[in-house]
Design a protein around this motif. Structure first.
Motif, PDB file in Angstrom:
ATOM      1  N   GLU A 161       6.287  -6.207   4.491  1.00 33.62           N
ATOM      2  CA  GLU A 161       5.346  -5.412   5.277  1.00 33.62           C
ATOM      3  C   GLU A 161       6.093  -4.508   6.251  1.00 33.62           C
ATOM      4  O   GLU A 161       5.745  -3.336   6.415  1.00 33.62           O
ATOM      5  CB  GLU A 161       4.404  -6.333   6.047  1.00 33.62           C
ATOM      6  N   ARG A 196      -3.179   1.198  12.057  1.00 36.34           N
ATOM      7  CA  ARG A 196      -3.853  -0.002  11.553  1.00 36.34           C
ATOM      8  C   ARG A 196      -3.477  -0.281  10.102  1.00 36.34           C
ATOM      9  O   ARG A 196      -3.189   0.648   9.333  1.00 36.34           O
ATOM     10  CB  ARG A 196      -5.375   0.157  11.666  1.00 36.34           C
ATOM     11  N   ASP A 197      -3.507  -1.568   9.736  1.00 33.55           N
ATOM     12  CA  ASP A 197      -3.237  -1.940   8.345  1.00 33.55           C
ATOM     13  C   ASP A 197      -4.549  -2.032   7.569  1.00 33.55           C
ATOM     14  O   ASP A 197      -5.615  -1.634   8.062  1.00 33.55           O
ATOM     15  CB  ASP A 197      -2.437  -3.242   8.276  1.00 33.55           C
ATOM     16  N   SER A 198      -4.478  -2.563   6.358  1.00 30.97           N
ATOM     17  CA  SER A 198      -5.653  -2.608   5.492  1.00 30.97           C
ATOM     18  C   SER A 198      -6.774  -3.479   6.049  1.00 30.97           C
ATOM     19  O   SER A 198      -7.932  -3.317   5.665  1.00 30.97           O
ATOM     20  CB  SER A 198      -5.255  -3.119   4.101  1.00 30.97           C
ATOM     21  N   THR A 199      -6.441  -4.400   6.944  1.00 27.11           N
ATOM     22  CA  THR A 199      -7.464  -5.269   7.527  1.00 27.11           C
ATOM     23  C   THR A 199      -8.081  -4.664   8.788  1.00 27.11           C
ATOM     24  O   THR A 199      -9.010  -5.243   9.354  1.00 27.11           O
ATOM     25  CB  THR A 199      -6.871  -6.647   7.877  1.00 27.11           C
ATOM     26  N   GLY A 200      -7.546  -3.545   9.248  1.00 23.77           N
ATOM     27  CA  GLY A 200      -8.030  -2.938  10.474  1.00 23.77           C
ATOM     28  C   GLY A 200      -7.258  -3.374  11.704  1.00 23.77           C
ATOM     29  O   GLY A 200      -7.531  -2.910  12.814  1.00 23.77           O
ATOM     30  N   ARG A 201      -6.298  -4.271  11.520  1.00 26.13           N
ATOM     31  CA  ARG A 201      -5.503  -4.763  12.648  1.00 26.13           C
ATOM     32  C   ARG A 201      -4.482  -3.713  13.072  1.00 26.13           C
ATOM     33  O   ARG A 201      -3.846  -3.084  12.232  1.00 26.13           O
ATOM     34  CB  ARG A 201      -4.803  -6.057  12.251  1.00 26.13           C
ATOM     35  N   SER A 236      -1.984   5.000   8.973  1.00 24.94           N
ATOM     36  CA  SER A 236      -2.901   3.888   8.721  1.00 24.94           C
ATOM     37  C   SER A 236      -3.439   3.956   7.289  1.00 24.94           C
ATOM     38  O   SER A 236      -3.517   2.935   6.594  1.00 24.94           O
ATOM     39  CB  SER A 236      -4.067   3.928   9.711  1.00 24.94           C
ATOM     40  N   HIS A 274      -5.569   1.313   5.284  1.00 30.88           N
ATOM     41  CA  HIS A 274      -6.728   1.261   6.187  1.00 30.88           C
ATOM     42  C   HIS A 274      -7.740   2.325   5.789  1.00 30.88           C
ATOM     43  O   HIS A 274      -7.402   3.461   5.515  1.00 30.88           O
ATOM     44  CB  HIS A 274      -6.285   1.492   7.630  1.00 30.88           C
ATOM     45  N   ARG A 275      -9.008   1.910   5.776  1.00 28.29           N
ATOM     46  CA  ARG A 275     -10.098   2.840   5.492  1.00 28.29           C
ATOM     47  C   ARG A 275     -10.916   2.999   6.773  1.00 28.29           C
ATOM     48  O   ARG A 275     -11.535   2.046   7.239  1.00 28.29           O
ATOM     49  CB  ARG A 275     -10.986   2.313   4.368  1.00 28.29           C
TER      50      ARG A 275
END
Length: 259
Positions: free
Chosen positions: A79, A211-216, A250, A255-256
Motif C-alpha cells: 500500500e 483518501r483510499d478506496s474505503t474513504g479513509r 484519491s 476512492h470514489r
C-alpha cells in the motif's frame, strides 16, 4: 550504524527460510539449516508462532508455515509503495501547473513523513527532501492529517486541555494543545489546511486530504510557497489546486467521491 541484535537476526533468518521450497518446515529442519542450538530454535519458533508470524500445519505435526502477520505487513508495505508511486506522479502534475514545491505526506504518531516531493523550478523555493520528518502540528499536511483522525484517536496523541506545550519550530507555530484543537475543528469544516510560516519562517503551505478506496484519509498533499510569492489570492488559487490534486490521487487509490 547500531549493533545488530542476535535474537532478532536469528528470528528473521528463520522467517526467510520459508521463502524457499514448499513453505513448510519443522523445527529440526530449521535447526539443521541454520546451525543453531535446538533450544534456541524452539524458543524462537514458539515466539514467532505466538505472534502469528508462524502457524502449525495441522496435517503435519511439528511443522510450521508462515502466518497471517507476514501477509498483513506485506500488504501494508505494498500500500505504501502504491501511495508513494502515485503520489509522485500527481505531485509532478500539480508542480507543473503551479511551479511550486509539492509534497505528499503520511502521519506517524505526532509527526509527518514526506513520502513524495517534486521541486519548483524557481530560483527561490522551499528546500526539503522525501523521507523528512516534521512535527505534524507545525505543517499544513500534518494539521490536515490530525484533523482527519477520529476524536478518540486524536485524544490519545495530543496532550489534554491545558496540557504540556507543543514544540515550536518558528514564532508562528501553534504550541497550545487547546489552540491546535480549535484549528483542527476549523480544518474539518473547510476540508483544507493552511499554515503560514509555522514550520519555516520563509514558507507558507496549503494541504488537502488524500483518501483510499474505503474513504479513509491516508495522506495529504501540500503546496509550499516562499513568503515573497504568498498572498490571499495566491493562497486561494493553491487551495483549489491542492484539493484537485488530492482528489486525483484519491481516485488513483480507488476512492470514489460522492456526487
Amino acid at each position: 550504524m547500531g549493533r545488530l541484535v542476535p535474537a532478532v537476526t536469528r528470528a528473521l533468518d528463520i522467517l526467510e527460510l520459508f521463502l524457499d521450497g514448499d513453505g513448510v518446515l519443522s523445527a529440526p529442519e530449521i535447526t539443521r539449516k541454520l546451525g543453531l542450538p535446538r533450544t534456541t530454535v524452539h524458543e524462537l519458533v514458539t515466539t514467532l508462532a505466538a505472534r502469528s508470524y508462524l502457524v502449525p500445519v495441522p496435517e503435519q505435526p511439528g511443522h510450521y508455515r508462515l502466518g497471517v502477520r507476514n501477509y498483513q505487513l506485506g500488504s501494508r508495505y505494498a500500500e505504501q509503495l502504491d501511495l508513494a508511486a502515485e503520489g509522485r506522479r500527481v505531485a509532478r502534475e500539480v508542480a507543473e501547473t503551479c511551479d511550486e514545491t509539492v509534497h505528499v505526506a503520511v502521519l506517524e504518531g505526532m509527526d509527518v513523513i514526506y513520502i513524495a516531493k517534486v521541486d519548483s523550478t524557481r530560483a527561490v523555493r522551499m528546500v526539503s527532501a522525501a523521507g523528512r520528518r516534521l512535527p505534524a502540528h507545525c505543517t499544513a499536511v500534518g494539521k490536515m492529517l490530525l484533523a482527519s483522525l477520529p476524536e478518540e484517536e486524536l485524544g490519545t496523541r495530543l496532550p489534554g486541555p491545558g496540557g504540556k506545550p507543543l514544540r515550536a519550530m518558528t514564532e508562528n507555530s501553534i504550541t497550545s494543545p487547546d489552540e491546535l484543537r480549535e484549528a483542527l475543528a476549523r480544518i474539518r469544516v473547510r476540508g483544507i489546511a493552511v499554515e503560514e510560516r509555522e514550520s519555516n519562517p520563509d514558507v507558507s503551505c496549503v494541504a488537502a486530504p488524500v483518501r483510499d478506496s474505503t474513504g479513509r484519509v491516508v495522506a495529504a498533499l501540500s503546496i509550499s510557497v516562499p513568503t515573497i510569492r504568498w498572498n490571499g489570492r495566491r493562497c486561494a488559487e493553491l487551495e483549489a489546486l491542492a484539493a484537485r490534486g488530492a482528489a486525483d490521487l484519491s481516485a488513483r487509490l480507488g476512492h470514489r467521491s460522492a456526487a
